[in-house]
Design a protein around this motif. Structure first.
Motif, short mmCIF file in Angstrom:
data_model
loop_
_atom_site.label_atom_id
_atom_site.label_comp_id
_atom_site.label_asym_id
_atom_site.label_seq_id
_atom_site.Cartn_x
_atom_site.Cartn_y
_atom_site.Cartn_z
N GLU A 49 -18.51 -11.14 33.92
CA GLU A 49 -18.88 -9.77 33.57
C GLU A 49 -20.33 -9.67 33.10
OE1 GLU A 49 -17.17 -6.05 30.86
OE2 GLU A 49 -16.15 -8.00 30.87
N ALA A 50 -20.80 -10.65 32.33
CA ALA A 50 -22.16 -10.59 31.79
C ALA A 50 -23.23 -10.68 32.86
CB ALA A 50 -22.35 -11.71 30.76
N LEU A 51 -22.86 -11.18 34.06
CA LEU A 51 -23.85 -11.38 35.12
C LEU A 51 -23.66 -10.42 36.29
CD1 LEU A 51 -23.98 -15.29 35.21
CD2 LEU A 51 -25.65 -13.74 34.22
N ARG A 52 -22.79 -9.45 36.12
CA ARG A 52 -22.59 -8.50 37.21
C ARG A 52 -23.79 -7.57 37.34
NH1 ARG A 52 -16.24 -7.19 35.65
NH2 ARG A 52 -15.50 -9.30 36.12
N GLY A 53 -24.00 -7.09 38.56
CA GLY A 53 -25.12 -6.21 38.82
C GLY A 53 -26.41 -6.94 39.14
N GLN A 54 -26.34 -8.27 39.31
CA GLN A 54 -27.53 -9.06 39.61
C GLN A 54 -27.55 -9.59 41.04
OE1 GLN A 54 -28.41 -12.01 36.58
NE2 GLN A 54 -27.61 -10.72 34.94
N GLY A 55 -26.65 -9.10 41.87
CA GLY A 55 -26.66 -9.48 43.28
C GLY A 55 -25.83 -10.70 43.62
N ILE A 56 -25.12 -11.26 42.63
CA ILE A 56 -24.36 -12.49 42.89
C ILE A 56 -23.23 -12.24 43.87
CG2 ILE A 56 -22.92 -14.27 41.85
CD1 ILE A 56 -24.58 -13.97 39.29
N ALA A 57 -22.46 -11.17 43.67
CA ALA A 57 -21.33 -10.87 44.57
C ALA A 57 -21.84 -10.61 45.99
CB ALA A 57 -20.55 -9.67 44.05
N THR A 58 -22.96 -9.91 46.09
CA THR A 58 -23.53 -9.63 47.41
C THR A 58 -23.91 -10.92 48.11
OG1 THR A 58 -24.36 -7.48 46.70
CG2 THR A 58 -25.43 -8.48 48.60
N ARG A 59 -24.61 -11.79 47.41
CA ARG A 59 -25.06 -13.05 48.01
C ARG A 59 -23.87 -13.95 48.38
NH1 ARG A 59 -29.86 -16.00 47.92
NH2 ARG A 59 -29.52 -17.98 49.01
N LEU A 60 -22.88 -14.03 47.51
CA LEU A 60 -21.70 -14.84 47.82
C LEU A 60 -21.04 -14.35 49.11
CD1 LEU A 60 -20.07 -15.16 44.28
CD2 LEU A 60 -20.87 -17.08 45.67
N THR A 61 -20.91 -13.04 49.24
CA THR A 61 -20.28 -12.47 50.42
C THR A 61 -21.11 -12.76 51.67
OG1 THR A 61 -19.37 -10.70 49.05
CG2 THR A 61 -19.32 -10.38 51.44
N GLN A 62 -22.41 -12.58 51.58
CA GLN A 62 -23.28 -12.84 52.73
C GLN A 62 -23.16 -14.30 53.18
OE1 GLN A 62 -26.92 -11.65 50.84
NE2 GLN A 62 -26.86 -9.57 51.68
N GLU A 63 -23.17 -15.21 52.23
CA GLU A 63 -23.08 -16.63 52.56
C GLU A 63 -21.75 -16.95 53.23
OE1 GLU A 63 -25.33 -19.05 52.11
OE2 GLU A 63 -26.66 -18.52 50.44
N LEU A 64 -20.66 -16.40 52.70
CA LEU A 64 -19.35 -16.69 53.26
C LEU A 64 -19.20 -16.09 54.66
CD1 LEU A 64 -16.55 -17.98 52.60
CD2 LEU A 64 -15.78 -15.66 52.11
N VAL A 65 -19.62 -14.86 54.83
CA VAL A 65 -19.53 -14.22 56.15
C VAL A 65 -20.32 -15.02 57.18
CG1 VAL A 65 -20.22 -12.20 57.49
CG2 VAL A 65 -19.03 -11.90 55.32
N ASN A 66 -21.54 -15.43 56.83
CA ASN A 66 -22.36 -16.19 57.76
C ASN A 66 -21.71 -17.51 58.13
OD1 ASN A 66 -24.19 -14.14 57.66
ND2 ASN A 66 -25.84 -15.31 56.70
N CYS A 67 -21.12 -18.16 57.14
CA CYS A 67 -20.44 -19.44 57.38
C CYS A 67 -19.24 -19.25 58.31
CB CYS A 67 -20.00 -20.05 56.05
SG CYS A 67 -19.25 -21.67 56.18
N CYS A 68 -18.47 -18.20 58.07
CA CYS A 68 -17.29 -17.93 58.90
C CYS A 68 -17.69 -17.51 60.31
CB CYS A 68 -16.43 -16.85 58.24
SG CYS A 68 -15.54 -17.41 56.77
N ALA A 69 -18.73 -16.68 60.41
CA ALA A 69 -19.16 -16.21 61.73
C ALA A 69 -19.56 -17.36 62.63
CB ALA A 69 -20.31 -15.22 61.57
N LYS A 70 -20.18 -18.39 62.05
CA LYS A 70 -20.57 -19.57 62.84
C LYS A 70 -19.36 -20.28 63.42
CE LYS A 70 -24.79 -20.45 60.19
NZ LYS A 70 -25.47 -21.36 59.22
N GLU A 71 -18.21 -20.13 62.78
CA GLU A 71 -16.98 -20.78 63.23
C GLU A 71 -16.05 -19.81 63.94
OE1 GLU A 71 -15.28 -22.65 59.81
OE2 GLU A 71 -17.01 -23.94 59.47
N ASN A 72 -16.57 -18.65 64.31
CA ASN A 72 -15.80 -17.62 65.01
C ASN A 72 -14.60 -17.15 64.19
OD1 ASN A 72 -15.47 -15.90 67.24
ND2 ASN A 72 -13.97 -17.27 68.19
N ARG A 73 -14.82 -17.00 62.90
CA ARG A 73 -13.80 -16.47 62.00
C ARG A 73 -14.26 -15.14 61.44
NH1 ARG A 73 -12.08 -21.69 58.22
NH2 ARG A 73 -11.00 -22.87 59.84
N SER A 74 -13.31 -14.30 61.10
CA SER A 74 -13.60 -13.02 60.47
C SER A 74 -13.22 -13.07 59.00
CB SER A 74 -12.82 -11.89 61.15
OG SER A 74 -13.18 -11.78 62.51
N VAL A 75 -13.88 -12.24 58.21
CA VAL A 75 -13.59 -12.11 56.79
C VAL A 75 -12.94 -10.75 56.55
CG1 VAL A 75 -14.56 -11.98 54.47
CG2 VAL A 75 -15.47 -13.65 56.11
#
Length: 263
Positions: free
Chosen positions: A202-228
């Motif tokens: 909670e103390a670190l919300r609003g700093q882009g962490i959730a956005t970056r985590l999602t971007q990293e995971l989607v990119n990783c899955c897309a390389k393996e032909n997986r959807s999120v």
């Protein structure tokens, strides 16, 4: 693995992954009729998913099935039953049978993405994003990081073995000063679609962490032909706003119900 002739919903990996034996979770099967009714519970979802054909069941039979389930849940300390169903016939029948209950509801939304992001949201230098692999699972088991339960509780309730997790799932963590401060976790997999659960301290919300985590995971899955796949309820406006900002494609919406089974 559950042997069943029913068609599993391709747009609900949290339910289908459990029934297919790929994901860990609780499952109850009634075989009064064939193919019957299956009820699943996913730790990360925090609710019950129902599939099957209710047409062959009389109201008395259907109520008996769920009353037995409720008795078991009450004996385990549960007071509420929160559920969704892919077939409107299921929840229409349940709403009718339990019309004496004070049933509440809201919409549940599902989104998907399988295309990579061209750029990643920058973070503070001291925050690192790492992919959970066997090495990081080992570090978490050795208590290298504080707040390790952010990953471990999801991991032990969602996957039967480390091999299953590494084969079928993906997870990214955010680390700050040897502490887990954020996670996006694949809690189920069905037909190469991974359903995710996300949390940031909670103390670190609003700093882009959730956005970056999602971007990293989607990119990783897309390389393996997986959807999120990202599921969230109508009342969770923070989650809905984030997934829309991240340009996920709307997949469906359906009712989500809950009522008290004890007292």
């Amino acid at each position: 693995m559950c042997e069943t002739m029913m068609k599993l919903p391709s747009d609900n990996p949290s339910v289908s992954g459990i029934i297919a034996g790929m994901s860990n979770g609780r499952m109850w099967i009634d075989e009064t009729h064939s193919p019957g009714i299956i009820v699943t519970y996913s730790y990360c979802v925090g609710g019950y998913g129902i599939v099957g054909d209710v047409d062959p069941y009389t109201d008395i039979e259907l109520k008996t099935v769920f009353d037995h389930l409720f008795d078991r849940l009450i004996s385990e300390g549960e007071e509420w039953f929160e559920f969704s169903a892919e077939d409107p016939k299921i929840y229409n029948r349940l709403l009718s049978i339990y019309s004496d209950k004070e049933i509440e509801s809201e919409e549940e939304y599902s989104y998907r993405r399988n295309t990579m992001y061209d750029s990643l949201t920058p973070l503070q230098e001291e925050i690192m994003i790492r992919t959970i692999d066997s090495d990081y699972i080992g570090k978490i088991k050795r208590h290298v990081f504080s707040n390790e339960e952010m990953f471990y509780e999801r991991y032990i309730h969602s996957w039967k073995t480390e091999e299953d997790f590494l084969k079928y799932s993906k997870a990214m963590i955010a680390i700050k000063n040897e502490r887990l401060v954020g996670i996006i976790f694949g809690s189920s997999n069905y037909e190469n679609v991974i359903t995710v659960d996300i949390e940031v301290e909670e103390a670190l919300r609003g700093q882009g962490i959730a956005t970056r985590l999602t971007q990293e995971l989607v990119n990783c899955c897309a390389k393996e032909n997986r959807s999120v796949q990202w599921d969230c309820t109508e009342s969770n406006t923070i989650s809905r706003n984030l997934v829309q900002k991240l340009a996920f494609t709307p997949l469906k919406k359906r009712p989500y119900y809950w009522f008290k089974i004890k007292g």
